[in-house]
Write an enzyme that holds these catalytic residues in place. Structure first.
Site, PDB file in Angstrom:
ATOM      1  N   LYS A  73       1.743   3.031 -12.167  1.00  0.00           N
ATOM      2  CA  LYS A  73       2.495   2.981 -10.899  1.00  0.00           C
ATOM      3  C   LYS A  73       3.682   2.048 -11.051  1.00  0.00           C
ATOM      4  O   LYS A  73       3.549   0.939 -11.569  1.00  0.00           O
ATOM      5  CB  LYS A  73       1.554   2.447  -9.794  1.00  0.00           C
ATOM      6  CG  LYS A  73       2.167   2.489  -8.405  1.00  0.00           C
ATOM      7  CD  LYS A  73       2.052   3.861  -7.779  1.00  0.00           C
ATOM      8  CE  LYS A  73       2.896   4.005  -6.523  1.00  0.00           C
ATOM      9  NZ  LYS A  73       4.311   4.296  -6.808  1.00  0.00           N
ATOM     10  N   LYS A  97       0.855  -7.145 -11.017  1.00  0.00           N
ATOM     11  CA  LYS A  97       1.004  -7.151  -9.555  1.00  0.00           C
ATOM     12  C   LYS A  97      -0.103  -6.332  -8.882  1.00  0.00           C
ATOM     13  O   LYS A  97      -0.742  -6.785  -7.934  1.00  0.00           O
ATOM     14  CB  LYS A  97       2.368  -6.536  -9.218  1.00  0.00           C
ATOM     15  CG  LYS A  97       2.855  -6.781  -7.824  1.00  0.00           C
ATOM     16  CD  LYS A  97       4.138  -5.993  -7.539  1.00  0.00           C
ATOM     17  CE  LYS A  97       5.285  -6.343  -8.463  1.00  0.00           C
ATOM     18  NZ  LYS A  97       6.557  -5.702  -8.046  1.00  0.00           N
ATOM     19  N   LYS A 109       7.119   1.441 -15.255  1.00  0.00           N
ATOM     20  CA  LYS A 109       8.463   1.278 -14.677  1.00  0.00           C
ATOM     21  C   LYS A 109       9.396   2.269 -15.341  1.00  0.00           C
ATOM     22  O   LYS A 109       9.194   2.624 -16.498  1.00  0.00           O
ATOM     23  CB  LYS A 109       8.986  -0.148 -14.921  1.00  0.00           C
ATOM     24  CG  LYS A 109      10.054  -0.584 -13.959  1.00  0.00           C
ATOM     25  CD  LYS A 109       9.448  -0.968 -12.639  1.00  0.00           C
ATOM     26  CE  LYS A 109      10.390  -1.624 -11.698  1.00  0.00           C
ATOM     27  NZ  LYS A 109       9.654  -2.363 -10.667  1.00  0.00           N
ATOM     28  N   THR A 193       8.218  -4.384   1.280  1.00  0.00           N
ATOM     29  CA  THR A 193       8.354  -5.504   0.338  1.00  0.00           C
ATOM     30  C   THR A 193       8.668  -6.779   1.118  1.00  0.00           C
ATOM     31  O   THR A 193       8.020  -7.820   0.932  1.00  0.00           O
ATOM     32  CB  THR A 193       9.469  -5.204  -0.690  1.00  0.00           C
ATOM     33  OG1 THR A 193       9.171  -3.954  -1.308  1.00  0.00           O
ATOM     34  CG2 THR A 193       9.570  -6.283  -1.743  1.00  0.00           C
ATOM     35  N   ASN A 224      18.241  -4.298   0.107  1.00  0.00           N
ATOM     36  CA  ASN A 224      17.016  -3.707   0.638  1.00  0.00           C
ATOM     37  C   ASN A 224      15.990  -4.712   1.128  1.00  0.00           C
ATOM     38  O   ASN A 224      15.545  -4.660   2.264  1.00  0.00           O
ATOM     39  CB  ASN A 224      16.339  -2.912  -0.488  1.00  0.00           C
ATOM     40  CG  ASN A 224      16.642  -1.443  -0.365  1.00  0.00           C
ATOM     41  OD1 ASN A 224      17.219  -1.003   0.633  1.00  0.00           O
ATOM     42  ND2 ASN A 224      16.279  -0.691  -1.379  1.00  0.00           N
TER      43      ASN A 224
HETATM   44  N1  GLU Z   1       9.630  -1.080  -7.252  1.00  0.00           N
HETATM   45  C1  GLU Z   1       8.656  -1.755  -6.466  1.00  0.00           C
HETATM   46  C2  GLU Z   1       8.079  -2.932  -7.228  1.00  0.00           C
HETATM   47  O1  GLU Z   1       8.702  -3.475  -8.103  1.00  0.00           O
HETATM   48  C3  GLU Z   1       7.613  -0.819  -5.897  1.00  0.00           C
HETATM   49  C4  GLU Z   1       6.819  -0.030  -6.871  1.00  0.00           C
HETATM   50  C5  GLU Z   1       5.936   1.023  -6.222  1.00  0.00           C
HETATM   51  O2  GLU Z   1       5.931   1.137  -5.020  1.00  0.00           O
HETATM   52  O3  GLU Z   1       5.287   1.717  -6.994  1.00  0.00           O
HETATM   53  O4  GLU Z   1       7.038  -3.408  -6.906  1.00  0.00           O
END
Ligand code: GLU
Length: 430
Positions: A73, A97, A109, A193, A224
Site C-alpha cells: 500500500k 507506518k 510507493k 492526513t 494539500n
Molecule cells: N501517500 C500517503 C502516505 O504517504 C497515503 C498512502 C495511501 O493512502 O496509501 O501515507
C-alpha cells in the site's frame, strides 16, 4: 546523508534499543536482511505523445517494499526530482507506518519523474494511463493498492481505476484509494492526513495543559496537508503565526487568518505574496507581517512547527536553531536522523511522520473496507474511527517511549518492528 542511509539508521537505532528483547528472538542481521531490502522494484519507461505531437519518455517507479502484514500500500508521486532512491525510502516508511497504525497492510510507493504543472490536463491523463498499462500486472485490489501522494489527486486516482478496470476486464474500484467521493472514494480521505495529525497533536497539547489560543503554530508547506491543517488548527483555536510554500513564506506575529490565506494562495499562487493581503484583512500595519525564506520560517519563534513539505528539511545545520517545542511531521522524512539526535538533546518533542501523517493511509484502509463491502460510511463515522485509531496508536507509542526511555520516533519504530517481526516469525522467516 541519503534517504536510504536515513532509513537504515532509523531501523538500527530502534533495533539497538530493543536489543535485550531482540536477542532472545534471533539476531539483528537476519531481520535487517529481510526487512531493509524491498521485495520488488519496478522501473518503467512511459511513452507519451505530447500535445505538440512529439513523443516523450517519462521514467516511472513502483517499489513494493514488504507485504508481511498485508497487501502492498502506498501513494504515487509526480515530481521532477523523484528517483528510485527516494521511492525506496518512501516505500519503506509506508511499511513502517501501516504497522505503527496496526493496519493489515504492507508498504509500497510509486513515482513518475515529471513536473505535472508543465503538462496539460490531457498529457497528465495520457501519462497516468500509460503508467497503469505498464504496471497493471503488478498491482490489484488484494495485491498492491496505490493512492495519492505529492502532486497526485482524486482525479488521477479515477484514471488509474478506469484504466486498470479496462485491463482487468471488470470494474475494480478497490485497485486504488483516494478516489473522488462520488466515484467509490471515502468521505474524509481528502483531509485525512491533516485531520489525523491534528487529532494526535491536540491530544498532546491537552496532556501538556497548553492553552490553544496562546499556542503559536508555524506551518511549512501550505499545500494539500499544510493548508488543511491550518484550517483545522484555527478551528480548534490555535494561533497560526507563519506559513510557507516552495516559493517562501510569511510570518505574522499577531496571527494569520487561515481561510483568507488559503483563498489568497489560490488567487496569487504563492503564500509569500499574501503577506500584505492578510495584514490588510486584520486592519493592522504591515510592519508585523513579513516575508521570509523557507529556511528562516523553520527557525521562527513558535510553540509548534508543522512540517508539511518534503524530505530532509531539518538537518544538522538548522536543528540547533529550531525554536519550536513540538514538531508535527506531516511530510514523509522531513527530519534527518542526525538532526533527530540534536532535537532530542534540546528537548524538542517530535511527533514522527510514521504516526503523524498516518491518517491518510488509515482512511485509505477504510476506503478499501468500504469498497470490499460495497458500502459508504458517513463523514462522522470515518472521523470517529480515524480518531480512535490515531489516539490508540499514539498512546501505544507513548507507552513504548516510556518503557524504552526513547523518543516518539524510536518508540514508533519499536512498535512497528515488533509487529512485523511477529509476522515474519508466523511465516517461519525468522
Ligand atoms: N501517500 C500517503 C502516505 O504517504 C497515503 C498512502 C495511501 O493512502 O496509501 O501515507
Amino acid at each position: 546523508m541519503s534517504l536510504s542511509e536515513n532509513t537504515l539508521k532509523q531501523i538500527k537505532k530502534a533495533a539497538f534499543l530493543m536489543k535485550p528483547d531482540r536477542h532472545a528472538r534471533g539476531g539483528d542481521a537476519e531481520f535487517e536482511m529481510l526487512f531493509i531490502t524491498p521485495q520488488r522494484i519496478i522501473e518503467v519507461n512511459i511513452p507519451v505523445k505530447m500535445d505538440d505531437g512529439k513523443l516523450k519518455i517519462f521514467k516511472g517507479f513502483r517499489v513494493q517494499h514488504n507485504n508481511t502484514m498485508g497487501p502492498y500500500k502506498g501513494g504515487i508521486r509526480y515530481h521532477q526530482d523523484v528517483d528510485m532512491e527516494e521511492v525506496k525510502a518512501l516505500a519503506f516508511w509506508m511499511t513502517i507506518k501501516c504497522s505503527v497504525m496496526g493496519l493489515d497492510l504492507g508498504g509500497a510507493k510509486g513515482g513518475i519523474v515529471v513536473n505535472p504543472k508543465e503538462l496539460s490536463k490531457g498529457e497528465v491523463e495520457k501519462l497516468t494511463r500509460a503508467y497503469v498499462r505498464l504496471i497493471a500486472n503488478d498491482i490489484g485490489p488484494t495485491f498492491d493498492i496505490p493512492a495519492p501522494d505529492v502532486n497526485t489527486n482524486p482525479e488521477i486516482m479515477s484514471l488509474i481505476y478506469d484504466e486498470y478496470s479496462k485491463i482487468a476486464g471488470k470494474d475494480s474500484p478497490g485497485v486504488v484509494t483516494g478516489k473522488p467521493v462520488d466515484n467509490h472514494g471515502s468521505k474524509g480521505r481528502d483531509i485525512a492526513t491533516a485531520q489525523g495529525g491534528v487529532f494526535v497533536l491536540h491530544e498532546l497539547v491537552q496532556e501538556q495543559k497548553m492553552v490553544t489560543a496562546e499556542t503559536r503554530v508555524v506551518i511549512q508547506g501550505f499545500g494539500n496537508a499544510g493548508g488543511v491543517v491550518a484550517k483545522l488548527l484555527a478551528a480548534e483555536g490555535y494561533k497560526i503565526v507563519g506559513a510557507s510554500d516552495s516559493q517562501g513564506g510569511i510570518i505574522c506575529n499577531y496571527g494569520i487568518d487561515s481561510e483568507s490565506l488559503l483563498q489568497c494562495k489560490v488567487e496569487k499562487k504563492t503564500v509569500k505574496e499574501c503577506g500584505l493581503h492578510v495584514t490588510e484583512l486584520h486592519g493592522l500595519s504591515g510592519a508585523s507581517c513579513k516575508k521570509v525564506s523557507n529556511e528562516e520560517l523553520l527557525e521562527q519563534e513558535c510553540d509548534i512547527l508543522v512540517l508539511a513539505a518534503l524530505e530532509n528539511q531539518i538537518t544538522v545545520k538548522n536543528a540547533p536553531k529550531i525554536k519550536a517545542k513540538f514538531i508535527l511531521e506531516l511530510a514523509n522524512g522531513p527530519t534527518s536522523p542526525d538532526a533527530d539526535d540534536i532535537l532530542k538533546e534540546r528537548g524538542v518533542v517530535v511527533i514522527p511522520d510514521i504516526l503523524a501523517n498516518a491518517g491518510g493511509v488509515t482512511v485509505s484502509y477504510f476506503e478499501m473496507l468500504q469498497n470490499a463491502a460495497g458500502v459508504s460510511w458517513s463523514l462522522e463515522e470515518v472521523f470517529e474511527k480515524l480518531k480512535e485509531k490515531m489516539i490508540t496508536a499514539f498512546k501505544e507509542v507513548q507507552q513504548m517511549a516510556e518503557k524504552y526511555k526513547c523518543t516518539l520516533r524510536e518508540a514508533a519504530y519499536i512498535r512497528a518492528i515488533s509487529r512485523i517481526e511477529a509476522g515474519l516469525k508466523a511465516k517461519s522467516l525468522l
